[in-house]
Design a protein around this motif. Sequence first.
Motif, PDB file in Angstrom:
ATOM      1  N   VAL A 159       0.850  -1.177   0.000  1.00 10.01           N
ATOM      2  CA  VAL A 159       0.000   0.000   0.000  1.00 10.01           C
ATOM      3  C   VAL A 159       0.897   1.242   0.000  1.00 10.01           C
ATOM      4  N   GLY A 160       0.465   2.272  -0.711  1.00 12.66           N
ATOM      5  CA  GLY A 160       1.188   3.533  -0.728  1.00 12.66           C
ATOM      6  C   GLY A 160       0.458   4.578   0.085  1.00 12.66           C
ATOM      7  N   VAL A 161       1.205   5.487   0.711  1.00 10.66           N
ATOM      8  CA  VAL A 161       0.630   6.536   1.554  1.00 10.66           C
ATOM      9  C   VAL A 161       1.032   7.894   0.998  1.00 10.66           C
ATOM     10  N   GLU A 162       0.044   8.647   0.507  1.00  9.06           N
ATOM     11  CA  GLU A 162       0.227  10.036   0.049  1.00  9.06           C
ATOM     12  C   GLU A 162       1.403  10.142  -0.931  1.00  9.06           C
ATOM     13  N   LYS A 203       1.614 -12.074  -8.782  1.00 10.42           N
ATOM     14  CA  LYS A 203       0.179 -12.102  -8.524  1.00 10.42           C
ATOM     15  C   LYS A 203      -0.161 -12.491  -7.083  1.00 10.42           C
ATOM     16  N   SER A 204       0.796 -13.137  -6.399  1.00 14.37           N
ATOM     17  CA  SER A 204       0.527 -13.555  -5.013  1.00 14.37           C
ATOM     18  C   SER A 204       0.533 -12.383  -4.036  1.00 14.37           C
ATOM     19  N   ILE A 205       1.000 -11.233  -4.487  1.00 11.26           N
ATOM     20  CA  ILE A 205       1.085 -10.062  -3.611  1.00 11.26           C
ATOM     21  C   ILE A 205      -0.066  -9.126  -3.942  1.00 11.26           C
ATOM     22  N   GLY A 206      -0.884  -8.804  -2.946  1.00  6.89           N
ATOM     23  CA  GLY A 206      -2.013  -7.917  -3.157  1.00  6.89           C
ATOM     24  C   GLY A 206      -1.580  -6.458  -3.178  1.00  6.89           C
ATOM     25  N   GLN A 207      -2.403  -5.626  -3.814  1.00 14.08           N
ATOM     26  CA  GLN A 207      -2.117  -4.199  -3.901  1.00 14.08           C
ATOM     27  C   GLN A 207      -3.361  -3.423  -3.452  1.00 14.08           C
ATOM     28  N   ALA A 208      -3.136  -2.505  -2.509  1.00 13.89           N
ATOM     29  CA  ALA A 208      -4.250  -1.734  -1.952  1.00 13.89           C
ATOM     30  C   ALA A 208      -4.277  -0.312  -2.473  1.00 13.89           C
ATOM     31  N   GLY A 209      -3.481  -0.004  -3.507  1.00 14.11           N
ATOM     32  CA  GLY A 209      -3.502   1.335  -4.078  1.00 14.11           C
ATOM     33  C   GLY A 209      -2.769   2.346  -3.210  1.00 14.11           C
ATOM     34  N   ALA A 264      -0.382 -11.170   6.528  1.00 14.42           N
ATOM     35  CA  ALA A 264       0.790 -11.627   7.271  1.00 14.42           C
ATOM     36  C   ALA A 264       1.949 -10.659   7.111  1.00 14.42           C
ATOM     37  N   ARG A 265       2.086 -10.059   5.916  1.00 16.22           N
ATOM     38  CA  ARG A 265       3.167  -9.107   5.646  1.00 16.22           C
ATOM     39  C   ARG A 265       2.577  -7.880   4.955  1.00 16.22           C
ATOM     40  N   LEU A 266       2.918  -6.728   5.468  1.00 17.61           N
ATOM     41  CA  LEU A 266       2.404  -5.472   4.932  1.00 17.61           C
ATOM     42  C   LEU A 266       3.585  -4.563   4.620  1.00 17.61           C
ATOM     43  N   LEU A 267       3.680  -4.125   3.361  1.00 16.98           N
ATOM     44  CA  LEU A 267       4.716  -3.189   2.948  1.00 16.98           C
ATOM     45  C   LEU A 267       4.044  -1.846   2.658  1.00 16.98           C
ATOM     46  N   ILE A 268       4.490  -0.810   3.358  1.00 17.13           N
ATOM     47  CA  ILE A 268       3.913   0.522   3.216  1.00 17.13           C
ATOM     48  C   ILE A 268       4.935   1.407   2.511  1.00 17.13           C
ATOM     49  N   ALA A 269       4.557   1.919   1.364  1.00 18.75           N
ATOM     50  CA  ALA A 269       5.452   2.788   0.595  1.00 18.75           C
ATOM     51  C   ALA A 269       5.198   4.245   0.979  1.00 18.75           C
ATOM     52  N   CYS A 270       6.278   4.978   1.308  1.00 18.19           N
ATOM     53  CA  CYS A 270       6.180   6.382   1.703  1.00 18.19           C
ATOM     54  C   CYS A 270       7.130   7.223   0.850  1.00 18.19           C
TER      55      CYS A 270
END
Length: 464
Positions: free
Chosen positions: A345-348, A361-367, A388-394
């Motif tokens: 997921v990306g933040v601002e 494709k195994s990795i979901g994308q939350a926009g 289980a794993r969350l990557l936050i893009a800043c």
Amino acid sequence: MRPLDTPTPSRLQRLWLSETIRLREAHAGPLEDSEANRRAQTQGGTLSERIQTRAWLLGERDGQVSALQHWLHGARLAGLLLLLLAILSGSGLAVAALGDGLRPVNVFWALGSLLGLNLILLFGWAMGLLLSRDSTGALGHLWLWLSAKLARDAQAAQLAPALLLMLQRQRLSRWGLGILVHGFWLLTLLTALLTLLVLLATRRYGFVWESTLLGGNSFIALTQALGSLPALLGFSLPDAELIRASSDSPLANESARLSWASWLVGVLVVYGLLPRLGLLLFCLWRWRRGCAALSLDLNLPGYSLLRERLQPSSERLGVCDAAPMQLHQPQAGHHPFDTQGALLVGVELDPQRSWPPALPKSIGQAGVIDSREQRKQLLEQLSRFPPARLLIACDPRRSPDRGSLALLGELARTAGSTRIWLLPPAPGEALDSARLGDWHRALEHLQLPHSDSLPLSWLEHGHD
């Protein structure tokens, strides 16, 4: 903010903490509670259960839960000090009643030493029960004062008033403090009885009665009246001749000493121990019965305002809560329950940036989260389906303000493991080193690992 797993709160503790949070908000203004409200709604239940869940989550975040545990620990230590005081007092009463054995024991003076103060305070407790709606009493004030002192937590100062207010509203404080008072005196008298038996078994005492106002017949009637109930339980009752003969000097025969000793012990048991034991059991029964019926008064202003937030009749968009008077420090964490999958997921992020990157494709994308509504929707989704794993893009070109850091901490608490990806600058563009340092310090404070490159292996497989 940690989940409701450790420590496991009892029903009374949850109600107690709810009242503490209500009083805190009444004095200091509304708390920032968006995440607590959302998690309380997700957990479901009645309005009272949701208020208790919200209060416990806020208490874990702001330190009230820790303060409650410290207060309970202090209360246990205060109880141990009162227990020690009861044992010492009981031993002192028995020694004062019988003396050193060198002089005869005046039976009524001994009886007054053993039961006098107990009966006076018992009468005072009974009058307070009849005339006063609720009273903590001297012993209750001492226990509460010791509990607060031994807790050694600044937040614990709010807990005792909240507990008393909640119990007094249901008229439970009299029974809770009654357990303390009658338990204290029961232990005191039990210790006095055991000490009395030890002294009588190891020393030879002679018993007399002395009185200027009472004649022999009056003393005989009084002695036999007091001894009639103990006699039903098997204790000795001195006859009239023995009582009359003990007026001048202690009788030397063994049966007289045994008869007086048994009478003294019987009177202590029947008029001292048994009433305190009965009242202790009665207060304990009323306490448990009252605690089972204890509930929040949802008509109080502090609780009625939460109804629409915790059990909304309809969803309202674009309405923001009033700013709290005191901001809390953002914290990160992790979700302790079942999690699965990976999510990016990306933040601002800058709209000009190419997004999202190519991923398996195994990795979901939350926009990308840009608005309050998007943030709310994503948090609700992650609450139901925690990854289980969350990557936050800043974007490290933006300053790490309090709102962004609070969002990162809130997102991290919905996932099993979280990492922050500080995106690289566009070709030909340089990053501000001071601002990048601010990001590093802020993420270290949140205890969130971060990297300058896409951790694809970790996101896909869970390891580097």
